[in-house]
Design a protein around this motif. Structure first.
Motif, PDB file in Angstrom:
ATOM      1  N   ASP A  36      15.069  -5.239  -6.856  1.00  0.00           N
ATOM      2  CA  ASP A  36      13.960  -5.450  -7.799  1.00  0.00           C
ATOM      3  C   ASP A  36      12.922  -4.351  -7.692  1.00  0.00           C
ATOM      4  O   ASP A  36      12.450  -3.823  -8.702  1.00  0.00           O
TER       5      ASP A  36
ATOM      6  N   ARG B  52       7.551   7.501  -6.285  1.00  0.00           N
ATOM      7  CA  ARG B  52       7.984   6.229  -6.882  1.00  0.00           C
ATOM      8  C   ARG B  52       8.527   5.294  -5.813  1.00  0.00           C
ATOM      9  O   ARG B  52       8.234   4.087  -5.813  1.00  0.00           O
TER      10      ARG B  52
ATOM     11  N   GLY C  14       5.731  10.427 -15.724  1.00  0.00           N
ATOM     12  CA  GLY C  14       5.647   9.586 -14.530  1.00  0.00           C
ATOM     13  C   GLY C  14       4.252   9.000 -14.369  1.00  0.00           C
ATOM     14  O   GLY C  14       4.092   7.837 -13.981  1.00  0.00           O
TER      15      GLY C  14
ATOM     16  N   GLU D 154       3.882   6.148 -16.598  1.00  0.00           N
ATOM     17  CA  GLU D 154       4.625   4.989 -16.102  1.00  0.00           C
ATOM     18  C   GLU D 154       3.875   4.282 -14.986  1.00  0.00           C
ATOM     19  O   GLU D 154       3.868   3.061 -14.903  1.00  0.00           O
ATOM     20  N   VAL D 155       3.236   5.082 -14.115  1.00  0.00           N
ATOM     21  CA  VAL D 155       2.452   4.474 -13.043  1.00  0.00           C
ATOM     22  C   VAL D 155       1.299   3.670 -13.623  1.00  0.00           C
ATOM     23  O   VAL D 155       1.005   2.560 -13.188  1.00  0.00           O
TER      24      VAL D 155
ATOM     25  N   ALA E 242       0.810  -1.211   0.000  1.00  0.00           N
ATOM     26  CA  ALA E 242       0.000   0.000   0.000  1.00  0.00           C
ATOM     27  C   ALA E 242       0.846   1.265   0.000  1.00  0.00           C
ATOM     28  O   ALA E 242       1.957   1.308   0.515  1.00  0.00           O
ATOM     29  N   LEU E 243       0.263   2.267  -0.636  1.00  0.00           N
ATOM     30  CA  LEU E 243       0.782   3.632  -0.574  1.00  0.00           C
ATOM     31  C   LEU E 243      -0.376   4.446  -0.005  1.00  0.00           C
ATOM     32  O   LEU E 243      -1.445   4.483  -0.604  1.00  0.00           O
TER      33      LEU E 243
ATOM     34  N   ALA F 102      14.120  -1.252  -9.213  1.00  0.00           N
ATOM     35  CA  ALA F 102      14.145  -1.340 -10.672  1.00  0.00           C
ATOM     36  C   ALA F 102      12.742  -1.164 -11.244  1.00  0.00           C
ATOM     37  O   ALA F 102      12.558  -0.526 -12.286  1.00  0.00           O
ATOM     38  N   ARG F 103      11.761  -1.707 -10.569  1.00  0.00           N
ATOM     39  CA  ARG F 103      10.396  -1.639 -11.106  1.00  0.00           C
ATOM     40  C   ARG F 103       9.858  -0.216 -11.130  1.00  0.00           C
ATOM     41  O   ARG F 103       8.964   0.087 -11.899  1.00  0.00           O
ATOM     42  N   VAL F 104      10.368   0.655 -10.263  1.00  0.00           N
ATOM     43  CA  VAL F 104       9.890   2.042 -10.298  1.00  0.00           C
ATOM     44  C   VAL F 104      10.911   2.981 -10.931  1.00  0.00           C
ATOM     45  O   VAL F 104      10.771   4.196 -10.863  1.00  0.00           O
ATOM     46  N   GLY F 105      11.953   2.392 -11.526  1.00  0.00           N
ATOM     47  CA  GLY F 105      12.913   3.204 -12.263  1.00  0.00           C
ATOM     48  C   GLY F 105      13.819   4.059 -11.400  1.00  0.00           C
ATOM     49  O   GLY F 105      14.229   5.141 -11.806  1.00  0.00           O
TER      50      GLY F 105
ATOM     51  N   ALA G  97       1.246   2.226 -16.540  1.00  0.00           N
ATOM     52  CA  ALA G  97       1.798   1.000 -17.123  1.00  0.00           C
ATOM     53  C   ALA G  97       2.107  -0.010 -16.022  1.00  0.00           C
ATOM     54  O   ALA G  97       1.859  -1.212 -16.156  1.00  0.00           O
ATOM     55  N   LEU G  98       2.611   0.502 -14.905  1.00  0.00           N
ATOM     56  CA  LEU G  98       2.955  -0.363 -13.776  1.00  0.00           C
ATOM     57  C   LEU G  98       1.697  -1.044 -13.230  1.00  0.00           C
ATOM     58  O   LEU G  98       1.684  -2.245 -12.955  1.00  0.00           O
TER      59      LEU G  98
END
Lengths: 288, 318
Positions: free
Chosen positions: B122, B147, B174, B177-178, B84-85, B125-128, B180-181
């Protein structure tokens, strides 16, 4: 996030059948957090400055007098440690403990990290236990800092020889150093009750500075109450009562009475305020 | 409740702060495997609801089930499966991004310290963020912190990911990208609950949504359900009168809009019922010698639905 397509690697995360609920990694993480803060080192440096200032002042003026043990420094450098800890106990040590213990959960709340720790889920009681452990470790580190720096600066600036104890007998240097370290342990134990109080106050608020200040104020209030002879009835129950009882460790043979009484009293404070902290923290809404 | 196919289910969920009711008898249904948009203006009770789902706050009344288990009583079993965020990222500014992730990973019971480094790398890497891994978080921009906050949620494989305003502070790149994530996570079978006050931003992402307003649920369901089954059918043609006749035979009440026309072309508007296909209409129009210059089927956006549902704009309440 350009690598968003990289699949989540599945290494780690112990299988759900046997999840160890160990506290070791969290404890190490908490200790690392404590000692990776510049603030912790600033506090320890301030404590280390006490014996240095004392020793330099005595060396430059060449005269004794003042608080207990200060007069003996010029004759025997080992007394710098005893003098410094006597000076640090009433205010400086409680001040630093107040900062560390008062910050424990309130600090995490104000950073916004508390909610993320709880979601992991760290476990609220587990978090309080490691916070108290870190505060206890800081108590020991703080007392040892004053004592060890005191002994070292004493060795550097003054002659060192066998120490005459309060009971009149003389002990060799190595024996005196062992007793000095024992005094540091005594002082660290003395501060555990205050740490538990600070931890409890910290669970009441999201404002760390408030919790720190309240903890320090309580330590001073308790000492003032302890100095009023009209209130002698409550004196045995004040957590500051035995703060200066470490002189008993400088007798021959060592008198363990005050050490035992102090430890028991501090244990009582830890149990009471630890329970209050848990009661408060476990049911509390985390809205920070 | 495990068989209900719901990743999150609340019944009568209520939270009062003193006399103020932040959440009022909320019945939320988040289907397993969905990307669920949890929408509402600032102050509508989204974050308070999320705090209750994650056992950070106790409900005043009502029940919560997350991943089939009752919350908050089963939180120790449920929360390791949830990332969670919540209400912005929270970090130790004096530690590096990497050290922050290590700390949160160490706090989770049952994670192996042997593989911690790999999990942290990992997630970064997943959030760049690998390039900024060793920098102190205090020097991160808001977008980088955001991120890193998402990275915390991704440390372990999760069954449910809750992202509260995940695009806050992110630039358009950004934000993409979120998105896409989130799509990637959902494709791997993770249920994603995304809250936002910006409807347009996540509308294209969600399969389901719930709309909150002043602590109450205004609407929830599949996205098509929410938008309603009626779309607008817009036709541009010089043969407007003939077109109206054709559309009427298909049950559409069409109107010729006089003020919108190009050359001799005119616009014909009609409401398109859910059981009528626009391609059938077009072939019928062409068969009746209507010169079709342009056809558009416009479905209302969630924002328009919201305005329709509440009769108000999507602004801060109270």
């Amino acid at each position: 996030m350009s690598n968003a397509e990289v699949p989540a690697a599945d290494h780690g995360r112990a299988s759900s059948t046997a999840r160890p609920r160990g506290i070791g990694a969290l404890l190490l993480s908490e200790f690392a957090l404590l000692f990776r803060r510049r603030r912790t080192w600033a506090l320890l440096s301030a404590l280390a400055a006490i014996p240095v200032l004392l020793a330099v002042a005595v060396r430059l003026s060449g005269e004794g007098g003042g608080p207990s043990f200060v007069g003996e420094i010029a004759g025997n450098g080992l007394f710098t440690g005893f003098a410094a800890i006597t000076v640090a106990v009433p205010l400086f040590l409680p001040l630093t403990i107040g900062v560390v213990a008062g910050d424990s959960t309130a600090g995490e709340a104000s950073l916004g990290t508390l909610r993320y720790l709880l979601i992991t889920p760290v476990g609220r009681i587990r978090l309080l236990l490691v916070k108290f452990a870190a505060a206890a470790l800081f108590c020991l580190t703080a007392a040892l800092t004053v004592m060890v720096v005191g002994i070292l600066i004493g060795l550097a600036l003054f002659p060192v020889g066998p120490v005459t104890l309060l009971s009149g007998t003389q002990v060799p240097v190595i024996d005196a150093i062992a007793r000095a370290l024992l005094i540091a342990v005594y002082v660290a134990v003395s501060l555990l009750g205050l740490s538990a109080i600070g931890l409890f106050i910290s669970t009441l608020t999201d404002v760390p500075v408030g919790a720190m200040a309240a903890t320090v104020v309580l330590s001073i209030t308790s000492q003032i109450l302890g100095s009023l002879s009209q209130l002698s009835a409550i004196h045995p129950y004040l957590f500051t009562t035995h703060w200066f009882g470490f002189g008993d460790l400088l007798r021959d043979p060592i008198s363990w009475t005050s050490f035992g009484e102090n430890a028991l009293l501090q244990f009582g404070y830890v149990v009471v305020f630890g329970s209050l902290a848990m009661g408060r923290f476990v049911t509390r809404d985390i809205l920070s | 409740m495990t068989t209900s196919g719901l990743a999150v289910e609340t019944r009568g969920l209520t939270k009062r702060f003193g006399r103020h009711e932040a959440v009022s008898s909320l019945d939320l249904d988040v289907p397993t495997g969905s990307v669920f948009g949890f929408l509402g203006p600032n102050g509508s009770g989204k974050t308070t609801t999320i705090r209750m789902l994650l056992a950070l706050a106790a409900p005043t009344a009502g029940t919560i089930s997350v991943l089939g288990s009752e919350m908050p009583s089963r939180s120790a079993d449920v929360l390791p499966r949830v990332g969670a965020l919540v209400e912005g990222p929270g970090f130790y500014p004096f530690l590096s991004g990497e050290a922050n992730l290590t700390r949160f990973d160490a706090a989770e019971p049952g994670t192996s310290s042997r593989t911690r480094e790999g999990r942290v790398a990992d997630a970064l890497a997943r959030v760049g963020l690998p390039a900024a891994a060793r920098k102190k978080v205090g020097s991160y921009s808001l977008g980088m912190k955001q991120r890193l906050g998402i990275a915390v949620a991704l440390l372990s494989p999760r069954d449910l990911i809750v992202l509260d305003e995940p695009t806050n502070g992110l630039d358009p790149q950004g934000t993409r990208e979120v998105r896409a994530l989130i799509r990637g996570l959902n494709a791997d079978g993770t249920t994603v609950l995304v809250s936002s006050h910006l409807l347009a931003e996540i509308e294209q992402l969600c399969s389901h949504a719930a709309i909150m307003r002043t602590g109450r649920l205004v609407a929830q369901g599949g996205l098509d359900e929410l938008r309603g089954t009626t779309a607008a059918f817009e036709l541009e043609t010089p043969d407007a009168e003939r077109a109206v006749g054709v559309l009427a035979r298909h049950g559409l009440a069409a109107l010729v809009t006089d003020d919108v026309h190009v050359g001799d072309g005119r616009r014909v508007d009609a409401a398109l019922p859910g059981d009528v296909l626009s391609e059938d209409l077009v072939s019928a129009l062409v068969a009746a010698d209507v010169r079709v210059r342009g056809v558009a089927v416009r479905r209302p956006s969630l924002e328009e639905c919201f305005v329709e549902l509440t009769g108000e704009g999507f602004d801060v309440e109270r």
